[in-house]
Each structure stands twice: as structure tokens, then as C-alpha cells.
Scaffold this motif. Structure first.
Motif, PDB file in Angstrom:
ATOM      1  N   THR A 167       0.846  -1.187   0.000  1.00  0.00           N
ATOM      2  CA  THR A 167       0.000   0.000   0.000  1.00  0.00           C
ATOM      3  C   THR A 167       0.883   1.239   0.000  1.00  0.00           C
ATOM      4  O   THR A 167       1.998   1.216   0.537  1.00  0.00           O
ATOM      5  CB  THR A 167      -0.927   0.038   1.229  1.00  0.00           C
ATOM      6  N   LEU A 168       0.364   2.322  -0.610  1.00  0.00           N
ATOM      7  CA  LEU A 168       1.088   3.594  -0.606  1.00  0.00           C
ATOM      8  C   LEU A 168       0.433   4.599   0.339  1.00  0.00           C
ATOM      9  O   LEU A 168       0.792   5.782   0.347  1.00  0.00           O
ATOM     10  CB  LEU A 168       1.142   4.172  -2.027  1.00  0.00           C
ATOM     11  N   GLU A 169      -0.518   4.143   1.126  1.00  0.00           N
ATOM     12  CA  GLU A 169      -1.265   5.049   1.996  1.00  0.00           C
ATOM     13  C   GLU A 169      -0.373   5.726   3.031  1.00  0.00           C
ATOM     14  O   GLU A 169      -0.561   6.894   3.350  1.00  0.00           O
ATOM     15  CB  GLU A 169      -2.407   4.303   2.685  1.00  0.00           C
ATOM     16  N   ARG A 172       1.490   8.433   1.284  1.00  0.00           N
ATOM     17  CA  ARG A 172       0.570   9.534   0.952  1.00  0.00           C
ATOM     18  C   ARG A 172       0.275  10.378   2.186  1.00  0.00           C
ATOM     19  O   ARG A 172       0.364  11.607   2.138  1.00  0.00           O
ATOM     20  CB  ARG A 172      -0.737   8.982   0.381  1.00  0.00           C
ATOM     21  N   LYS A 173      -0.058   9.727   3.284  1.00  0.00           N
ATOM     22  CA  LYS A 173      -0.398  10.454   4.507  1.00  0.00           C
ATOM     23  C   LYS A 173       0.790  11.224   5.059  1.00  0.00           C
ATOM     24  O   LYS A 173       0.627  12.292   5.652  1.00  0.00           O
ATOM     25  CB  LYS A 173      -0.928   9.477   5.561  1.00  0.00           C
ATOM     26  N   GLY A 175       3.164  12.526   3.242  1.00  0.00           N
ATOM     27  CA  GLY A 175       3.620  13.548   2.303  1.00  0.00           C
ATOM     28  C   GLY A 175       4.930  13.224   1.621  1.00  0.00           C
ATOM     29  O   GLY A 175       5.595  14.118   1.098  1.00  0.00           O
ATOM     30  N   ILE A 177       5.270  10.860  -0.961  1.00  0.00           N
ATOM     31  CA  ILE A 177       4.956   9.937  -2.047  1.00  0.00           C
ATOM     32  C   ILE A 177       5.612  10.290  -3.376  1.00  0.00           C
ATOM     33  O   ILE A 177       5.833   9.440  -4.234  1.00  0.00           O
ATOM     34  CB  ILE A 177       3.422   9.798  -2.221  1.00  0.00           C
ATOM     35  N   GLN A 181       2.757   9.162  -6.784  1.00  0.00           N
ATOM     36  CA  GLN A 181       1.372   9.614  -6.711  1.00  0.00           C
ATOM     37  C   GLN A 181       0.545   8.997  -7.840  1.00  0.00           C
ATOM     38  O   GLN A 181      -0.633   8.690  -7.673  1.00  0.00           O
ATOM     39  CB  GLN A 181       1.333  11.145  -6.810  1.00  0.00           C
ATOM     40  N   LEU A 184      -1.491   5.813  -7.153  1.00  0.00           N
ATOM     41  CA  LEU A 184      -2.637   5.809  -6.254  1.00  0.00           C
ATOM     42  C   LEU A 184      -3.933   5.672  -7.046  1.00  0.00           C
ATOM     43  O   LEU A 184      -4.005   6.031  -8.226  1.00  0.00           O
ATOM     44  CB  LEU A 184      -2.682   7.102  -5.433  1.00  0.00           C
ATOM     45  N   HIS A 269       6.429   6.085   7.482  1.00  0.00           N
ATOM     46  CA  HIS A 269       6.128   6.599   6.145  1.00  0.00           C
ATOM     47  C   HIS A 269       5.932   5.514   5.090  1.00  0.00           C
ATOM     48  O   HIS A 269       5.383   5.795   4.018  1.00  0.00           O
ATOM     49  CB  HIS A 269       7.239   7.551   5.704  1.00  0.00           C
TER      50      HIS A 269
END
Length: 283
Positions: A167-169, A172-173, A175, A177, A181, A184, A269
Motif C-alpha cells: 500500500t502507498l497510503e 501519501r499520509k 507527504g 509519495i 502519486q 494511487l 512513512h
């Protein structure tokens, strides 16, 4: 006198590796919000990886991270200056963290007169770790500070690594990424493969399953004709690291592989299921 090598905890070096090569690690900080305030831990010192991931799964909010204070670096510099007159500091990319600036600012408030240089690795994790290892080996072999700096610049230009995510969450959260991006929002359950280029996170490709992600990492390493250093890194999936090591065993005996663990700051991260390989190709 031997040049002393300093890095930060985002290098994800095992304590055994750091001790063997004489590397000093300055920890970043992890902050967990609680009902009564914020609890702060030094990465890998007050909070080990296993305890961090257990707490991460239980936490309702994502922890935050911060760079060491300049004074923390200065204390390390002054302590090492009692043993040497040359110190080299290699940090995480300045585009991902304020740690490089803190290391530079620490130079301004140190009390000793040792010659000290700070290098922005433009990398992190296994990439930074391999760069630092190359520097430490050169220093241990008797290289001067300028010679070690040349080794670091060479390693920075050659090091390459890939990270498999489920997951890339977390990125992303947090900052961090970067160009990933674009990965996503896919309706498909895919495993993104990322790296760091020019100091920023960059998407490489996506594969359809975790097994294919592990295969991709193995193929990535085997694609290099001649390798100086190799490292495997995981957060909470040592069994996957073992699968990778077995696959690469025909060319890379276990004793040639550096094992790394994604620590609390990086884990904040990237999440608990990242798996990576790093290569320092031969010149």
C-alpha cells in the motif's frame, strides 16, 4: 587517525553492522499522540522496530517524525573528536527530511576543532545504508577524509534499489509519495515498486501479486553483472527476506548479504509490509 563515519537512523543499518564497521548512528524521533499528550521516542533507541509495528497497528492515528536537534549532532561530533580529527556525516536526502540541515547546523555549534564534512546522500533506507557501508569500509582501510568523500560520491552515483509495497497510503499520509502519486487510486490490488531518484520517491512499476513483487526484486538484483555490495531489507516479513536470499544464493552467499530492518521513522512513512533490495554495482 581513522576517519569517523556518522549517519542517521534512516539508514536502517543493523546495530551489529554499525558496530563492526565503526559507524555512529544519530536517531531521528517518532511521536505518538495519546489522550494525555505526545510521547516521543528516539528511533531504534527508545523504540525498537518490533515494538513500533505492534503499536502502529494499534494506534488510531499515524505517528509523526522529526529530525534530530542540531545539538544532538554536535554532542556526537564532540565525542568523536576525542578519538579523531576527521569526521564524515552522511544523511538521508534533504528533500525527504530536515536531518541534513540539522547535521550542518550541528557543525556550527560543536566545540571541537575536528575537520567535519556533511554529505546529503539524496537517498534513504537501503540506499543510504550501502553508501554509508562503503564509506566505513574505506575509512577502516585507512583512507583520508577526502578519499572517503570520493568513495561516497562514487557510491551515490552507482547505488540502486527497489522497494515493494502493499500500500502507498502511509507514503501519501506522510507527504513523501513523490512521483509515485500516479500509482494511487488503482482499483486493482497491485504491489507498487518504488525507488528514490535525485532525492525523491519515484514510482518504477506495479506488479499483480506479492509473489510477483518478490520475483521482481530478485530479477532486479540478478540483472547486475557484477555487484560490490548487496543488502536485503524488510519491516515485518523476515520470511520474505529469506525467500529472496535463497533465490539469490547461487550468486550471493548469505555472508555477502547485509541484512537491514526498516526502523520506526521510515516505518511511519512506508508501513509494515515494505520489502527491499539494494545493490552497489562494481565500478
Amino acid at each position: 587517525m581513522t576517519v569517523k563515519i556518522v549517519t542517521d537512523s534512516t539508514s536502517d543499518l543493523m546495530s551489529e553492522t554499525a558496530s563492526e564497521l565503526g559507524i555512529t548512528i544519530v536517531p531521528l524521533n517518532v511521536h505518538f499522540g495519546t489522550e494525555i499528550g505526545t510521547e516521543t521516542y528516539r528511533d531504534g533507541v527508545d523504540l525498537k522496530a518490533e515494538d513500533f509495528y505492534r503499536r502502529l497497528e494499534q494506534s488510531k492515528t499515524l505517528p509523526t517524525t522529526s529530525a534530530p536537534a542540531p545539538g544532538t549532532f554536535a554532542e556526537v561530533y564532540d565525542k568523536l573528536a576525542k578519538e579523531t580529527d576527521e569526521i564524515l556525516v552522511i544523511t538521508i536526502s534533504s528533500k525527504l527530511s530536515a536531518t541534513y540541515k540539522a547535521a550542518v547546523d550541528g557543525k556550527e555549534v560543536m566545540k571541537s576543532n575536528a575537520r567535519l564534512e556533511v554529505i546529503d546522500s539524496l537517498s534513504a533506507m537501503v540506499g543510504l545504508g550501502l553508501i554509508v557501508i562503503s564509506a566505513a569500509k574505506a575509512a577502516k582501510a585507512g583512507a583520508s577524509l577526502d578519499e572517503v568523500i570520493d568513495v561516497v560520491r562514487s557510491s551515490m552515483g552507482r547505488v540502486d534499489f527497489r522497494l515493494a509495497f502493499d500500500t502507498l497510503e502511509y507514503l501519501r499520509k506522510g507527504g513523501r509519495i513523490g512521483t509515485a502519486q500516479a500509482f494511487l487510486g488503482s482499483a486493482l490490488k497491485v504491489n507498487p515498486i518504488l525507488t528514490i531518484k535525485n532525492g525523491l520517491t519515484e514510482g518504477v512499476t506495479r506488479v499483480r501479486s506479492r509473489a510477483k513483487a518478490v520475483d521482481y526484486l530478485g530479477d532486479f538484483v540478478m540483472g547486475f553483472p557484477d555487484v560490490e555490495e548487496l543488502a536485503i531489507e524488510d519491516a515485518t516479513t523476515p520470511a520474505e527476506s529469506e525467500v529472496l536470499a535463497e533465490r539469490l544464493g547461487s550468486r550471493f552467499p548469505r555472508e555477502r548479504i547485509y541484512w537491514m530492518k526498516v526502523g520506526p521513522v521510515i516505518g511511519t512513512h512506508v508501513g509494515p509490509h515494505v520489502l527491499g533490495v539494494g545493490v552497489l554495482p562494481a565500478k
